[in-house]
Design a protein around this motif. Sequence first.
Motif, PDB file in Angstrom:
ATOM      1  N   MET A 174      -7.902  42.339  39.505  1.00  0.00           N
ATOM      2  CA  MET A 174      -9.317  42.691  39.537  1.00  0.00           C
ATOM      3  C   MET A 174      -9.541  44.085  40.101  1.00  0.00           C
ATOM      4  SD  MET A 174     -11.417  39.226  40.598  1.00  0.00           S
ATOM      5  CE  MET A 174     -10.774  39.235  42.268  1.00  0.00           C
ATOM      6  N   LEU A 175      -8.661  44.490  41.038  1.00  0.00           N
ATOM      7  CA  LEU A 175      -8.818  45.775  41.720  1.00  0.00           C
ATOM      8  C   LEU A 175      -7.535  46.597  41.554  1.00  0.00           C
ATOM      9  CD1 LEU A 175     -10.313  44.352  45.049  1.00  0.00           C
ATOM     10  CD2 LEU A 175     -11.565  45.088  43.021  1.00  0.00           C
ATOM     11  N   PRO A 176      -7.290  47.128  40.372  1.00  0.00           N
ATOM     12  CA  PRO A 176      -6.027  47.841  40.111  1.00  0.00           C
ATOM     13  C   PRO A 176      -5.853  49.124  40.906  1.00  0.00           C
ATOM     14  CG  PRO A 176      -7.561  48.127  38.285  1.00  0.00           C
ATOM     15  CD  PRO A 176      -8.165  47.092  39.183  1.00  0.00           C
ATOM     16  N   GLY A 177      -6.920  49.613  41.506  1.00  0.00           N
ATOM     17  CA  GLY A 177      -6.837  50.874  42.236  1.00  0.00           C
ATOM     18  C   GLY A 177      -6.350  50.743  43.670  1.00  0.00           C
ATOM     19  N   ILE A 178      -6.355  49.530  44.226  1.00  0.00           N
ATOM     20  CA  ILE A 178      -5.945  49.396  45.623  1.00  0.00           C
ATOM     21  C   ILE A 178      -4.433  49.544  45.761  1.00  0.00           C
ATOM     22  CG2 ILE A 178      -7.913  47.952  46.240  1.00  0.00           C
ATOM     23  CD1 ILE A 178      -6.060  45.530  46.199  1.00  0.00           C
ATOM     24  N   GLN A 179      -4.014  50.086  46.878  1.00  0.00           N
ATOM     25  CA  GLN A 179      -2.598  50.340  47.145  1.00  0.00           C
ATOM     26  C   GLN A 179      -2.026  49.390  48.194  1.00  0.00           C
ATOM     27  OE1 GLN A 179      -2.533  54.465  48.287  1.00  0.00           O
ATOM     28  NE2 GLN A 179      -3.088  55.198  46.233  1.00  0.00           N
ATOM     29  N   THR A 180      -2.897  48.848  49.035  1.00  0.00           N
ATOM     30  CA  THR A 180      -2.471  47.940  50.098  1.00  0.00           C
ATOM     31  C   THR A 180      -3.395  46.737  50.139  1.00  0.00           C
ATOM     32  OG1 THR A 180      -1.621  49.784  51.424  1.00  0.00           O
ATOM     33  CG2 THR A 180      -2.019  47.715  52.573  1.00  0.00           C
ATOM     34  N   LEU A 181      -2.806  45.550  50.191  1.00  0.00           N
ATOM     35  CA  LEU A 181      -3.581  44.321  50.290  1.00  0.00           C
ATOM     36  C   LEU A 181      -3.048  43.499  51.457  1.00  0.00           C
ATOM     37  CD1 LEU A 181      -5.695  42.311  49.203  1.00  0.00           C
ATOM     38  CD2 LEU A 181      -3.934  41.412  47.668  1.00  0.00           C
ATOM     39  N   ASP A 182      -3.948  43.133  52.347  1.00  0.00           N
ATOM     40  CA  ASP A 182      -3.571  42.337  53.528  1.00  0.00           C
ATOM     41  C   ASP A 182      -2.439  42.997  54.306  1.00  0.00           C
ATOM     42  OD1 ASP A 182      -5.521  40.554  52.801  1.00  0.00           O
ATOM     43  OD2 ASP A 182      -4.156  39.148  51.846  1.00  0.00           O
ATOM     44  N   PHE A 183      -2.551  44.302  54.470  1.00  0.00           N
ATOM     45  CA  PHE A 183      -1.626  45.107  55.263  1.00  0.00           C
ATOM     46  C   PHE A 183      -0.212  45.177  54.680  1.00  0.00           C
ATOM     47  CE2 PHE A 183      -4.866  43.384  58.177  1.00  0.00           C
ATOM     48  CZ  PHE A 183      -5.469  44.577  58.559  1.00  0.00           C
ATOM     49  N   SER A 184      -0.069  44.819  53.417  1.00  0.00           N
ATOM     50  CA  SER A 184       1.216  44.951  52.728  1.00  0.00           C
ATOM     51  C   SER A 184       1.035  45.869  51.523  1.00  0.00           C
ATOM     52  CB  SER A 184       1.723  43.582  52.255  1.00  0.00           C
ATOM     53  OG  SER A 184       2.033  42.748  53.357  1.00  0.00           O
ATOM     54  N   ARG A 185       1.930  46.828  51.394  1.00  0.00           N
ATOM     55  CA  ARG A 185       1.829  47.770  50.278  1.00  0.00           C
ATOM     56  C   ARG A 185       2.146  47.061  48.967  1.00  0.00           C
ATOM     57  NH1 ARG A 185       0.796  52.865  49.990  1.00  0.00           N
ATOM     58  NH2 ARG A 185       1.487  54.140  48.239  1.00  0.00           N
ATOM     59  N   ILE A 186       1.350  47.335  47.949  1.00  0.00           N
ATOM     60  CA  ILE A 186       1.535  46.721  46.637  1.00  0.00           C
ATOM     61  C   ILE A 186       2.656  47.455  45.905  1.00  0.00           C
ATOM     62  CG2 ILE A 186       0.440  46.265  44.412  1.00  0.00           C
ATOM     63  CD1 ILE A 186      -2.229  46.106  45.914  1.00  0.00           C
ATOM     64  N   THR A 187       3.653  46.702  45.467  1.00  0.00           N
ATOM     65  CA  THR A 187       4.811  47.287  44.792  1.00  0.00           C
ATOM     66  C   THR A 187       4.624  47.264  43.275  1.00  0.00           C
ATOM     67  OG1 THR A 187       5.978  45.169  44.626  1.00  0.00           O
ATOM     68  CG2 THR A 187       6.272  46.435  46.665  1.00  0.00           C
ATOM     69  N   LYS A 188       5.528  47.960  42.578  1.00  0.00           N
ATOM     70  CA  LYS A 188       5.503  47.945  41.119  1.00  0.00           C
ATOM     71  C   LYS A 188       5.769  46.539  40.594  1.00  0.00           C
ATOM     72  CE  LYS A 188       6.901  52.775  40.437  1.00  0.00           C
ATOM     73  NZ  LYS A 188       7.930  53.675  39.855  1.00  0.00           N
ATOM     74  N   ALA A 189       6.639  45.823  41.294  1.00  0.00           N
ATOM     75  CA  ALA A 189       6.936  44.445  40.889  1.00  0.00           C
ATOM     76  C   ALA A 189       5.697  43.566  41.029  1.00  0.00           C
ATOM     77  CB  ALA A 189       8.078  43.886  41.737  1.00  0.00           C
ATOM     78  N   ASP A 190       4.926  43.787  42.091  1.00  0.00           N
ATOM     79  CA  ASP A 190       3.675  43.041  42.279  1.00  0.00           C
ATOM     80  C   ASP A 190       2.730  43.293  41.112  1.00  0.00           C
ATOM     81  OD1 ASP A 190       4.374  41.926  44.748  1.00  0.00           O
ATOM     82  OD2 ASP A 190       3.616  43.655  45.867  1.00  0.00           O
ATOM     83  N   ARG A 191       2.631  44.543  40.709  1.00  0.00           N
ATOM     84  CA  ARG A 191       1.702  44.893  39.627  1.00  0.00           C
ATOM     85  C   ARG A 191       2.154  44.295  38.297  1.00  0.00           C
ATOM     86  NH1 ARG A 191      -1.993  48.160  41.715  1.00  0.00           N
ATOM     87  NH2 ARG A 191      -1.434  49.590  43.410  1.00  0.00           N
ATOM     88  N   ARG A 192       3.466  44.261  38.081  1.00  0.00           N
ATOM     89  CA  ARG A 192       3.965  43.654  36.845  1.00  0.00           C
ATOM     90  C   ARG A 192       3.657  42.160  36.824  1.00  0.00           C
ATOM     91  NH1 ARG A 192       8.466  47.241  37.626  1.00  0.00           N
ATOM     92  NH2 ARG A 192       9.640  45.602  38.699  1.00  0.00           N
ATOM     93  N   THR A 193       3.840  41.499  37.948  1.00  0.00           N
ATOM     94  CA  THR A 193       3.529  40.070  38.031  1.00  0.00           C
ATOM     95  C   THR A 193       2.042  39.832  37.821  1.00  0.00           C
ATOM     96  OG1 THR A 193       5.351  39.716  39.598  1.00  0.00           O
ATOM     97  CG2 THR A 193       3.653  38.010  39.487  1.00  0.00           C
ATOM     98  N   ALA A 194       1.224  40.673  38.419  1.00  0.00           N
ATOM     99  CA  ALA A 194      -0.221  40.539  38.267  1.00  0.00           C
ATOM    100  C   ALA A 194      -0.638  40.726  36.811  1.00  0.00           C
ATOM    101  CB  ALA A 194      -0.936  41.556  39.159  1.00  0.00           C
ATOM    102  N   ALA A 195      -0.034  41.713  36.139  1.00  0.00           N
ATOM    103  CA  ALA A 195      -0.351  41.980  34.731  1.00  0.00           C
ATOM    104  C   ALA A 195       0.077  40.810  33.856  1.00  0.00           C
ATOM    105  CB  ALA A 195       0.323  43.262  34.274  1.00  0.00           C
ATOM    106  N   THR A 196       1.240  40.228  34.150  1.00  0.00           N
ATOM    107  CA  THR A 196       1.726  39.086  33.374  1.00  0.00           C
ATOM    108  C   THR A 196       0.798  37.886  33.521  1.00  0.00           C
ATOM    109  OG1 THR A 196       4.029  39.796  33.622  1.00  0.00           O
ATOM    110  CG2 THR A 196       3.649  37.492  33.056  1.00  0.00           C
ATOM    111  N   LEU A 197       0.412  37.599  34.756  1.00  0.00           N
ATOM    112  CA  LEU A 197      -0.473  36.457  35.001  1.00  0.00           C
ATOM    113  C   LEU A 197      -1.850  36.677  34.384  1.00  0.00           C
ATOM    114  CD1 LEU A 197       0.409  35.597  38.718  1.00  0.00           C
ATOM    115  CD2 LEU A 197       1.082  34.367  36.655  1.00  0.00           C
ATOM    116  N   GLU A 198      -2.314  37.931  34.438  1.00  0.00           N
ATOM    117  CA  GLU A 198      -3.612  38.235  33.831  1.00  0.00           C
ATOM    118  C   GLU A 198      -3.564  38.006  32.325  1.00  0.00           C
ATOM    119  OE1 GLU A 198      -6.919  41.847  33.787  1.00  0.00           O
ATOM    120  OE2 GLU A 198      -4.816  42.293  34.194  1.00  0.00           O
ATOM    121  N   GLY A 199      -2.454  38.417  31.685  1.00  0.00           N
ATOM    122  CA  GLY A 199      -2.303  38.198  30.249  1.00  0.00           C
ATOM    123  C   GLY A 199      -2.244  36.731  29.896  1.00  0.00           C
ATOM    124  N   MET A 200      -1.535  35.955  30.709  1.00  0.00           N
ATOM    125  CA  MET A 200      -1.443  34.517  30.473  1.00  0.00           C
ATOM    126  C   MET A 200      -2.800  33.842  30.601  1.00  0.00           C
ATOM    127  SD  MET A 200       2.114  33.780  32.544  1.00  0.00           S
ATOM    128  CE  MET A 200       1.936  31.982  32.413  1.00  0.00           C
TER     129      MET A 200
END
Length: 216
Positions: A174-200
């Motif tokens: 929902m918020l692709p521009g954020i870099q840190t969520l809950d004090f943890s930096r968002i990784t490329k792997a996190d974004r790939r997982t998020a994109a996969t789940l969004e597509g599903m």
Amino acid sequence: MDTARSPTSPRKPLALPSTHKPIGLAELEAPLDYSFYNMTSLQEVSDNEARVGAKAANPILPKKSTNQKLSKSKCLKLNNNCLSEIGDIKEVASGLFEDVDSVAWLDLSFNELTKVDDILLQFPNLQILYLHGNQFSNMAEIEKLAKIPTLKKLSLHGNPIENEKGYKYIVMSMLPGIQTLDFSRITKADRRTAATLEGMNKNLKKRRGKPKTEED
């Protein structure tokens, strides 16, 4: 054979670090801290004194004082209160900051918030937003934050929405521009997982909305 050692040129004295600080540096570094005042309304800000840290050269006086100086800080801490509404936060902040539009960090954690007020969209330079420890239970409220293009760091843990399956990846999609969520930096792997789940999820919604045929 010994050779005469050429005389060494005198060393230049090391330059000492400058003790001069730009005017207002302390105010820029120190947040205005109104935490732990048990406030139920932002109108109570005027009844309390902002804590601005030990480095502050000119501590901010209570708003009701005629000697009040507006802060050059870019951070407002309202955490650990009892706030359920923040509709007047821009108005209140305007009476505290020299440039309210420069505010980049709002800490609203550990309050009683259930909705993302549209007033947050009126902070054009907001980069850090702490909302953890509140009462957000609807992801649709969090999606409103997508309208804040400057937002980079967000905290939401400790809200009921955290119990939703895939919560972390839903927020990322929902918020692709954020870099840190809950004090943890968002990784490329996190974004790939998020994109996969969004597509599903999109495919699942399409299937659910597709009318049944006789063959089905």
